[in-house]
Structures are given as structure tokens and as C-alpha cells.
Write a protein that holds these residues in place. Structure first.
Motif, PDB file in Angstrom:
ATOM      1  N   GLN A   1      15.991  26.634 -38.131  1.00 58.39           N
ATOM      2  CA  GLN A   1      15.607  27.463 -39.248  1.00 58.39           C
ATOM      3  C   GLN A   1      14.208  27.559 -39.200  1.00 58.39           C
ATOM      4  N   TRP A   2      13.419  26.660 -39.108  1.00 54.70           N
ATOM      5  CA  TRP A   2      11.762  27.066 -39.253  1.00 54.70           C
ATOM      6  C   TRP A   2      11.295  27.892 -38.003  1.00 54.70           C
ATOM      7  N   THR A   3      11.790  27.480 -36.925  1.00 53.93           N
ATOM      8  CA  THR A   3      11.339  28.317 -35.731  1.00 53.93           C
ATOM      9  C   THR A   3      11.873  29.777 -35.544  1.00 53.93           C
ATOM     10  N   LYS A   4      13.164  30.050 -36.571  1.00 57.47           N
ATOM     11  CA  LYS A   4      13.414  31.439 -36.450  1.00 57.47           C
ATOM     12  C   LYS A   4      12.366  32.346 -37.062  1.00 57.47           C
ATOM     13  N   HIS A   5      11.772  31.939 -37.896  1.00 62.08           N
ATOM     14  CA  HIS A   5      10.809  32.677 -38.664  1.00 62.08           C
ATOM     15  C   HIS A   5       9.364  33.024 -37.968  1.00 62.08           C
TER      16      HIS A   5
END
Length: 59
Positions: free
Chosen positions: A55-59
Motif C-alpha cells: 500500500q505504501w509503495t503504490k503512492h
């Protein structure tokens, strides 16, 4: 988190195995059940952490 059900199943299976070991007075079966519960919990925690990283790396 495609394996979340599998992690819970391991925890439940381990709890059952631990209870059977306790009922039979077999400490090795009890220990095996506790190990299985811990493996399921560890798998669940790993999957949760992986989901957060994704989730963090998608943003």
C-alpha cells in the motif's frame, strides 16, 4: 492477502491439535499444536505487513 484464510485455518487446526494432546495427555501433540498456532499467527502478521508495504509503495 490471498492466504489469510489459510493462516486462520492453521491457527484453528493447531488449537484443535493442542486440545486433543491435552485430552490424551500427549505433550508432544500439545507442542505440535502450539507450534502450528504460532506458524499461523506469524503467517498472518507477515501477510499484514506485506499488504501495508504494498500500500505504501503504490503512492
Amino acid at each position: 492477502m490471498k492466504f489469510k484464510g489459510n493462516a486462520k485455518a492453521k491457527q484453528i487446526k493447531g488449537k484443535v491439535k493442542e486440545s486433543v494432546g491435552k485430552a490424551l495427555g500427549d505433550s508432544s501433540v500439545q507442542r505440535a499444536g502450539r507450534r502450528e498456532q504460532l506458524r499461523g499467527k506469524a503467517q498472518e502478521m507477515t501477510e499484514s505487513a506485506s499488504a501495508r508495504v504494498r500500500q505504501w509503495t503504490k503512492h
